[in-house]
Design an enzyme around this catalytic site. Structure first.
Site, PDB file in Angstrom:
ATOM      1  CG  PHE A 146      46.770 -19.622 -13.043  1.00  0.00           C
ATOM      2  CD1 PHE A 146      47.001 -20.291 -11.666  1.00  0.00           C
ATOM      3  CD2 PHE A 146      47.707 -18.348 -12.999  1.00  0.00           C
ATOM      4  CE1 PHE A 146      47.632 -19.936 -10.651  1.00  0.00           C
ATOM      5  CE2 PHE A 146      48.513 -18.071 -11.973  1.00  0.00           C
ATOM      6  CZ  PHE A 146      48.476 -18.916 -10.912  1.00  0.00           C
ATOM      7  CG  ASP A 150      45.326 -13.047 -18.072  1.00  0.00           C
ATOM      8  OD1 ASP A 150      46.616 -12.649 -18.321  1.00  0.00           O
ATOM      9  OD2 ASP A 150      45.407 -13.678 -17.116  1.00  0.00           O
ATOM     10  CE  LYS A 164      53.390 -15.791 -16.540  1.00  0.00           C
ATOM     11  NZ  LYS A 164      53.838 -16.501 -15.348  1.00  0.00           N
TER      12      LYS A 164
HETATM   13  C1  LIG Z   1      47.374 -15.998 -17.591  1.00  0.00           C
HETATM   14  C2  LIG Z   1      48.017 -15.614 -16.279  1.00  0.00           C
HETATM   15  N1  LIG Z   1      47.518 -14.431 -15.776  1.00  0.00           N
HETATM   16  C3  LIG Z   1      47.951 -14.172 -14.630  1.00  0.00           C
HETATM   17  C4  LIG Z   1      49.186 -14.597 -13.937  1.00  0.00           C
HETATM   18  C5  LIG Z   1      49.750 -14.136 -12.615  1.00  0.00           C
HETATM   19  O1  LIG Z   1      50.904 -13.524 -12.974  1.00  0.00           O
HETATM   20  P1  LIG Z   1      51.711 -13.362 -11.597  1.00  0.00           P
HETATM   21  O2  LIG Z   1      52.273 -14.731 -11.141  1.00  0.00           O
HETATM   22  O3  LIG Z   1      52.763 -12.358 -12.143  1.00  0.00           O
HETATM   23  O4  LIG Z   1      50.961 -12.640 -10.709  1.00  0.00           O
HETATM   24  C6  LIG Z   1      49.718 -15.889 -14.585  1.00  0.00           C
HETATM   25  C7  LIG Z   1      50.793 -16.247 -14.086  1.00  0.00           C
HETATM   26  O5  LIG Z   1      51.180 -17.439 -14.394  1.00  0.00           O
HETATM   27  C8  LIG Z   1      49.236 -16.111 -15.840  1.00  0.00           C
HETATM   28  O6  LIG Z   1      49.783 -17.301 -16.501  1.00  0.00           O
END
Ligand SMILES: Cc1ncc(COP(=O)(O)O)c(C=O)c1O
Length: 478
Positions: free
Chosen positions: A165, A250, A281
């Site tokens: 994700f 990520d 976050k």
């Molecule tokens: C690992 C990871 N990358 C990217 C995102 C996307 O972040 P956002 O919801 O702030 O766009 C998330 C969101 O949960 C995530 O867990």
């Protein structure tokens, strides 16, 4: 909506908005408003599982609803509230900042606070990362990384892992390994290819094709809380390097200390060398959307290769002073309150406490955690009656079973948790890093009680669930 205490600016036709009075006036109308104006399907879901509460106060790991009931929040806004909610120190900084009437988003300038926050973030990286791009969400950070990777390497393909994700904007969704989010939105970015997580041979086979710009990967997969084998991430970086491919780490969910280290990739030991790191976050302290993408100098120089291209990748709200102040305050709190060490300690307490329950409860298959990123996986039980409950649930709906845990955790114990993804039997916890031993114990006692009830079949724990399952079936049939 009016307030005697509110000042009226010269020329204004009425007193200014009294937000506190507005909140009071409409308290409890949340779901009605959302049904009408925001997302009725989501309202139906929340009502069905009994999560349709109206929260009116938040402090640290706790929330209070309109009836004054207290809740323990082990979801922390999908990980945004790593510092807990309304952290007093971040609030103090932001109030002082607002009172300073400082400038923001002039755009034709180099803002001071983003320079300071970039320097602070670089200090916390395990390797030399030289430049920071600030954005407003995790997905935007991933978009930045994907653009950088293609531009720096001149190659089209991006590898991602199945079940990953990375967000839901188009680039991020193109590298999202969870089919349930992709359905209906095709076609995606050309060259986005999925490989199994934790499989070096599959990675190398793709790298050998010679068209790959980058591998984008979560060091711990958030959907399912999948932790790679020791050495996988280190070897994946080495393989990427060998083939001239960028490694994008990520850490949107796993970063900022959640796993007991600043970055989750550091659990592999010293010397980890990602080319790009994405954070978001908890970086905001939960107050302002803010994310950051850090990269190596040579990558940055390929993208921003001339004065004409100096803002070739940018965003209007990038580097807003309020967001940068929140970021600086969040890092300061993380350090001064030793929250990363607390995440490791509380993670052990919760993880070990849950693991100790496995022999007693047939439905519990595995507990995975790194610090405060925890997944409790359920599996098919041995005894015949419980097997019947398992099979019935899975026949009704593949995502139904873990609801049997999160519904009573909320209803009876006032603890907010979530199911870790679609069609997987995992309950996930992303507690704020500020939780105490008493909070951990609150959850462990509650979870044990929920397990005792779930292991009584037939029983009231299952009546609610089969009702929900039948409702889901009826809706699908329509
Ligand atoms: C690992 C990871 N990358 C990217 C995102 C996307 O972040 P956002 O919801 O702030 O766009 C998330 C969101 O949960 C995530 O867990």
């Amino acid at each position: 909506m009016s307030s005697e205490s509110n000042s009226t600016t010269p020329g204004a036709s009425r007193p200014g908005l009294d937000i506190v009075a507005l909140l009071k006036q409409h308290a409890g109308e949340n779901y009605e408003l959302h049904s009408q104006h925001v997302n009725p399907a989501n309202v139906r879901t929340l009502k069905t599982i009994g999560f349709d509460r109206c929260y009116v106060r938040a402090e640290g790991p706790y929330l209070w609803d309109v009836k004054g009931e207290k809740y323990l929040d082990l979801l922390s806004g999908y990980g945004v509230f790593g510092l807990g909610r309304n952290h007093p120190e971040v609030r103090r900084v932001l109030k002082e900042f607002l009172d300073a009437n400082y400038s923001s988003l002039v755009k034709m300038e180099a803002p001071l606070l983003s320079g300071l926050l970039a320097a602070e973030l670089k200090k916390r990286m395990p390797n030399q990362l030289d430049y920071v791009f600030f954005n407003n969400s995790g997905a935007e950070g991933v978009e930045t990384a994907l653009k950088y990777a293609r531009c720096a390497t001149g190659k089209p393909a991006i590898l991602h892992c199945k079940k990953s994700f990375h967000g839901l904007t188009y680039g991020a969704l193109s590298v999202n390994g969870d089919e349930s989010f992709r359905e209906g939105f095709e076609p995606f970015l050309p060259g986005a290819r999925a490989i199994p997580f934790n499989d070096l041979a599959a990675l190398e086979a793709e790298l050998k094709k010679g068209d790959v710009a980058a591998l984008v990967i979560e060091p711990i997969q958030g959907k399912g809380v999948n932790i790679p084998s020791p050495g996988y991430l280190r070897d994946a970086i080495a393989l990427c390097r060998k083939h001239g491919v960028l490694f994008i780490d990520d850490e949107v969910q796993s970063g900022m200390g959640r796993t007991g280290k600043f970055l989750a990739i550091e659990h592999e030991g010293p010397g980890m060398d990602p080319d790009i790191v994405v954070l978001a976050k908890t970086l905001s302290g939960g107050f302002v959307p803010v994310g950051a993408t850090l990269c190596k100098k040579w990558i940055h120089e390929k993208v921003f290769s001339s004065m004409q291209r100096s803002v070739v990748h940018s965003s209007t709200f990038s580097q807003g002073s309020f967001a940068m102040a929140a970021g600086l305050a969040a890092l300061d709190v993380l350090d001064r309150e030793n929250l990363i060490a607390n995440a490791a300690r509380m993670g052990d307490l919760l993880g070990n406490g849950l693991r100790a329950m496995i022999p007693r409860f047939e439905f519990m298959k595995e507990v995975r955690n790194r610090g405060l990123m925890l997944g409790i996986e359920f599996g098919s039980p041995k005894s015949l009656t419980l097997k019947m409950a398992w099979t019935t649930c899975h026949t009704l709906d593949k995502s139904l079973f873990p609801q049997a845990a999160i519904i009573p955790l909320m209803d009876k114990h006032h603890i907010i948790t979530q199911v870790a993804g679609h069609a997987i039997d995992v309950v996930k916890l992303l507690p704020p890093l500020v939780i105490t031993e008493a909070d951990a114990q609150w959850f462990l006692t509650a979870f044990e009680d929920v397990m005792v009830q779930m292991h009584k079949f037939p029983g009231p724990a299952w009546d609610v669930l089969t009702g929900i399952g039948k409702m889901a079936l009826t809706q699908r049939a329509r």
